[in-house]
Design an enzyme around this catalytic site. Structure first.
Site, PDB file in Angstrom:
ATOM      1  N   ASN A 158      15.157 -12.939 -25.974  1.00 47.84           N
ATOM      2  CA  ASN A 158      13.935 -12.407 -25.064  1.00 47.84           C
ATOM      3  C   ASN A 158      13.351 -11.238 -25.771  1.00 47.84           C
ATOM      4  O   ASN A 158      12.507 -10.287 -24.970  1.00 47.84           O
ATOM      5  CB  ASN A 158      14.391 -12.033 -23.605  1.00 47.84           C
ATOM      6  CG  ASN A 158      15.627 -11.123 -23.506  1.00 47.84           C
ATOM      7  OD1 ASN A 158      16.075 -10.552 -24.453  1.00 47.84           O
ATOM      8  ND2 ASN A 158      16.178 -11.209 -22.231  1.00 47.84           N
TER       9      ASN A 158
ATOM     10  N   GLU B  81       4.960  -6.442 -28.023  1.00 47.62           N
ATOM     11  CA  GLU B  81       3.809  -7.100 -27.253  1.00 47.62           C
ATOM     12  C   GLU B  81       2.767  -5.967 -27.018  1.00 47.62           C
ATOM     13  O   GLU B  81       3.065  -4.769 -26.872  1.00 47.62           O
ATOM     14  CB  GLU B  81       4.072  -7.296 -25.869  1.00 47.62           C
ATOM     15  CG  GLU B  81       3.378  -8.400 -25.032  1.00 47.62           C
ATOM     16  CD  GLU B  81       4.235  -9.236 -23.927  1.00 47.62           C
ATOM     17  OE1 GLU B  81       4.579 -10.241 -24.168  1.00 47.62           O
ATOM     18  OE2 GLU B  81       4.338  -8.416 -22.923  1.00 47.62           O
TER      19      GLU B  81
ATOM     20  N   HIS C  55      10.695  -4.488 -26.896  1.00 41.41           N
ATOM     21  CA  HIS C  55      12.126  -4.911 -26.035  1.00 41.41           C
ATOM     22  C   HIS C  55      13.065  -5.270 -27.242  1.00 41.41           C
ATOM     23  O   HIS C  55      12.893  -6.333 -27.917  1.00 41.41           O
ATOM     24  CB  HIS C  55      11.942  -6.145 -25.343  1.00 41.41           C
ATOM     25  CG  HIS C  55      13.144  -6.584 -24.449  1.00 41.41           C
ATOM     26  ND1 HIS C  55      13.293  -7.573 -23.606  1.00 41.41           N
ATOM     27  CD2 HIS C  55      14.257  -5.856 -24.295  1.00 41.41           C
ATOM     28  CE1 HIS C  55      14.353  -7.590 -23.225  1.00 41.41           C
ATOM     29  NE2 HIS C  55      15.108  -6.701 -23.542  1.00 41.41           N
TER      30      HIS C  55
ATOM     31  N   ASN D 108      21.412  -1.661 -21.375  1.00 39.13           N
ATOM     32  CA  ASN D 108      22.756  -2.127 -21.640  1.00 39.13           C
ATOM     33  C   ASN D 108      23.648  -0.958 -21.979  1.00 39.13           C
ATOM     34  O   ASN D 108      23.518  -0.731 -23.237  1.00 39.13           O
ATOM     35  CB  ASN D 108      22.693  -3.210 -22.552  1.00 39.13           C
ATOM     36  CG  ASN D 108      22.543  -4.591 -21.980  1.00 39.13           C
ATOM     37  OD1 ASN D 108      22.163  -4.774 -21.072  1.00 39.13           O
ATOM     38  ND2 ASN D 108      23.002  -5.596 -22.898  1.00 39.13           N
TER      39      ASN D 108
ATOM     40  N   PRO E  80      10.239  -5.236 -18.489  1.00 40.40           N
ATOM     41  CA  PRO E  80       9.692  -6.224 -19.318  1.00 40.40           C
ATOM     42  C   PRO E  80       9.658  -7.611 -18.407  1.00 40.40           C
ATOM     43  O   PRO E  80      10.580  -8.036 -17.957  1.00 40.40           O
ATOM     44  CB  PRO E  80      10.617  -6.488 -20.489  1.00 40.40           C
ATOM     45  CG  PRO E  80      12.011  -5.874 -20.003  1.00 40.40           C
ATOM     46  CD  PRO E  80      11.762  -5.115 -18.935  1.00 40.40           C
ATOM     47  N   GLY E  81       8.642  -8.095 -18.360  1.00 40.97           N
ATOM     48  CA  GLY E  81       8.396  -9.347 -17.988  1.00 40.97           C
ATOM     49  C   GLY E  81       8.911 -10.621 -18.782  1.00 40.97           C
ATOM     50  O   GLY E  81       8.963 -10.157 -20.171  1.00 40.97           O
ATOM     51  N   ASP E  82       8.730 -11.582 -18.725  1.00 38.95           N
ATOM     52  CA  ASP E  82       9.167 -12.690 -19.599  1.00 38.95           C
ATOM     53  C   ASP E  82       7.816 -13.033 -20.357  1.00 38.95           C
ATOM     54  O   ASP E  82       6.709 -12.726 -19.701  1.00 38.95           O
ATOM     55  CB  ASP E  82       9.643 -13.998 -18.975  1.00 38.95           C
ATOM     56  CG  ASP E  82       8.759 -14.237 -17.824  1.00 38.95           C
ATOM     57  OD1 ASP E  82       7.655 -15.040 -17.986  1.00 38.95           O
ATOM     58  OD2 ASP E  82       8.968 -13.983 -16.728  1.00 38.95           O
TER      59      ASP E  82
ATOM     60  N   HIS F 220      16.222  -4.669 -14.435  1.00 43.61           N
ATOM     61  CA  HIS F 220      15.906  -4.591 -15.927  1.00 43.61           C
ATOM     62  C   HIS F 220      14.828  -5.860 -16.122  1.00 43.61           C
ATOM     63  O   HIS F 220      14.339  -5.722 -17.389  1.00 43.61           O
ATOM     64  CB  HIS F 220      17.060  -4.842 -16.775  1.00 43.61           C
ATOM     65  CG  HIS F 220      17.408  -6.089 -17.260  1.00 43.61           C
ATOM     66  ND1 HIS F 220      17.754  -7.036 -16.235  1.00 43.61           N
ATOM     67  CD2 HIS F 220      17.574  -6.553 -18.381  1.00 43.61           C
ATOM     68  CE1 HIS F 220      17.972  -8.123 -16.976  1.00 43.61           C
ATOM     69  NE2 HIS F 220      17.953  -7.957 -18.013  1.00 43.61           N
TER      70      HIS F 220
ATOM     71  N   GLY G 161      15.315 -12.276 -15.620  1.00 43.09           N
ATOM     72  CA  GLY G 161      16.703 -13.096 -15.369  1.00 43.09           C
ATOM     73  C   GLY G 161      16.487 -14.628 -15.748  1.00 43.09           C
ATOM     74  O   GLY G 161      15.392 -15.101 -15.030  1.00 43.09           O
TER      75      GLY G 161
END
Length: 480
Positions: A204, A208, A236, A331, A379-381, A405, A408
């Site tokens: 992921n 962007e 990301h 993380n 961050p979005g997908d 975060h 998911g």
DNA sequence: ATGTAC
């Protein structure tokens, strides 16, 4: 009977698994979920959170964010604080990708001007920014240069021409965490890290180009210098093979010393060491070194991505208006003081797929943001929205100063690929411009494979953990 | 996440 049936509803978005539900469970598990996200909660993710609640020195509660999913030993979206004197440190509860995190760069550019040239921009991005598993950088580091990176973090990148000195003021820990000891990382970690600095990675992770689509809080947005229609660059990524190797090495150490320290493990993936032990301290120092590697990585990636946009448009830095909004980890383990039972306790907060979200006036919030709170970048997908939030006071009471975060996963990689093959890629990603080395990652990372990030953010916002300030939409994405 | 299994 599963643990999910044993959850007690405490509020609209608050669920609790009381302490002692499983054997040896020292503290409750508190989950923040809407009804829709509760349905998606996996039994195994809840079990992992309960397992962690049995570990020595765990304080107050294990907290679970609305974007929770099963992880290695400890769920992604999990928060665990352990006492620095009596508690443990757990590599699996920080994650393999140490200091995986996000960076948001503002520009003076308007989306209406940039959108027509996005294909050209993203094709240049593909040429300029290495992405994908095993991709390597043109930056080759000797062992002594690696050691500098591991201590100086983002500062090393700035010194070498990637970005600007002001950037460092807007990074968690100023882009260089203390207690990083390069001697505590293995030869293998050095080998893997020597040619990966300034690379995106896979999964992921992305670079962007985005546009601010909607402002929810105009006053805060103004203080942050953001406006509707503004172009942003988001990165990301994490510590690549270096951090992965540090995690691997110290999980092995932890399993080796489990008998020496008489730690009862409900799951070997939760292997841990007393924080206050030579092994625990060695991991902590190697983990901070990996975190600094990741800060340097995002510093380079952000600068290269911005520079690619700038050069494609043929404009000066002044016209581009580069300004780092913020960069943070999701993380990581951080030593912080938090209130537990009315007393300040020093803990190591394990945030795995969870973002620090300190409220206004916290001394760790940069002066420019002191009145609004720490920026929290979600961050979005790929293809769906990303969000900018600011930390709020409830985070300190409800989650050791932590927010969610991202989205998911709900679909496995295999499922996602199958889905794309059935429906067709064009239909799945719409008009979004995506560039990648191979189609595999794009298929695995489709928006439909993820939970709705809007729903996740709504829960965090309504609980007063962090306030949503703006929604960002992707114009072009570079994937691994 | 990851030299996508040492």
């Amino acid at each position: 009977m599963g643990l999910k049936e044993k959850l007690i509803r405490k509020g609209k978005y608050i669920w609790e698994l009381p302490k002692e539900t499983i054997e040896g469970q020292r503290v409750p598990v508190i989950l923040y979920l809407s009804d829709a996200l509760f349905e998606l909660l996996e039994e195994d993710a809840l079990r992992q959170a309960a397992n962690a609640a049995t570990l020595p020195g765990v304080e107050k509660a294990i907290y679970v964010m609305p974007d929770v999913h099963v992880g290695y030993g400890f769920p992604v979206g999990g928060v665990m604080a352990t006492n620095t004197e009596t508690g443990i440190i757990s590599p699996g509860s920080i994650g393999y990708d140490i200091n995986c995190g996000v960076r948001l760069i503002a520009t003076n550019l308007k989306a209406v001007d940039v959108a027509p040239r996005i294909k050209e921009i993203m094709n240049n991005m593909l040429k300029n920014v290495p992405a994908g598993v095993g991709s390597t950088s043109e930056i080759k580091l000797s062992k002594s240069q690696m050691k500098e990176v591991l201590v100086k973090g983002a500062g090393w990148a700035v010194e070498h021409g990637f970005g600007f000195p002001e950037d460092l003021q807007h990074i968690e820990g100023f882009g260089a965490l203390p207690n990083a000891d390069p001697e505590k990382a293995s030869h293998e970690a050095y080998e893997r890290g020597s040619d990966e600095l300034g690379t995106v990675g896979s999964g992921n992770h992305f670079v962007e180009v985005q546009a601010v689509e909607q402002i929810y809080e105009p006053e805060i947005a103004e203080k942050l210098g953001i406006w509707e229609g503004q172009v942003m660059v988001m990165v990301h990524s994490g510590s690549r093979g270096f951090g992965h190797q540090v995690c691997t090495d110290y999980l092995r150490v932890a399993l080796k010393v489990r008998d020496k320290y008489k730690i009862k493990l409900p799951d070997p993936q939760l292997a841990c060491m007393p924080f206050n032990s030579p092994e625990g301290q060695a991991y902590f120092k190697a983990m901070n070194a990996a975190a600094n590697y990741a800060f340097a990585n995002r510093q380079i990636l952000g600068f290269k991505a911005a520079n690619t946009v700038r050069k494609t448009l043929g404009i000066s830095w002044e016209e581009f208006g580069y300004r780092l909004i913020y960069d943070h980890a999701h993380n990581i383990g951080k030593v912080e003081k938090h209130e537990v039972d009315g007393k300040k306790v020093e803990v190591i907060v394990h945030r795995k797929g969870a973002t620090r979200a300190f409220p206004p006036y916290n001394p760790e919030v940069p002066p420019a943001y002191r009145e609004v709170g720490q920026p929290v970048i979600i961050p979005g997908d790929m293809g769906r929205a990303s969000f900018l939030l600011v930390g709020q006071t409830n985070s300190m009471k409800m989650s050791f100063g932590t927010a969610c975060h991202g989205a998911g996963r709900v679909m496995s990689r295999r499922q996602a690929k199958k889905y794309v093959k059935e429906v067709g890629l064009e239909k799945v990603i719409g008009n979004l411009v995506v560039v990648a080395r191979g189609k595999g990652t794009i298929m695995e990372e489709i928006p439909q494979a993820y939970k709705d990030v809007t729903e996740v953010v709504r829960v965090i916002d309504e609980l007063g953990i962090a306030k949503a300030v703006a929604r960002l939409k992707p114009l072009g994405t570079l994937k691994g």
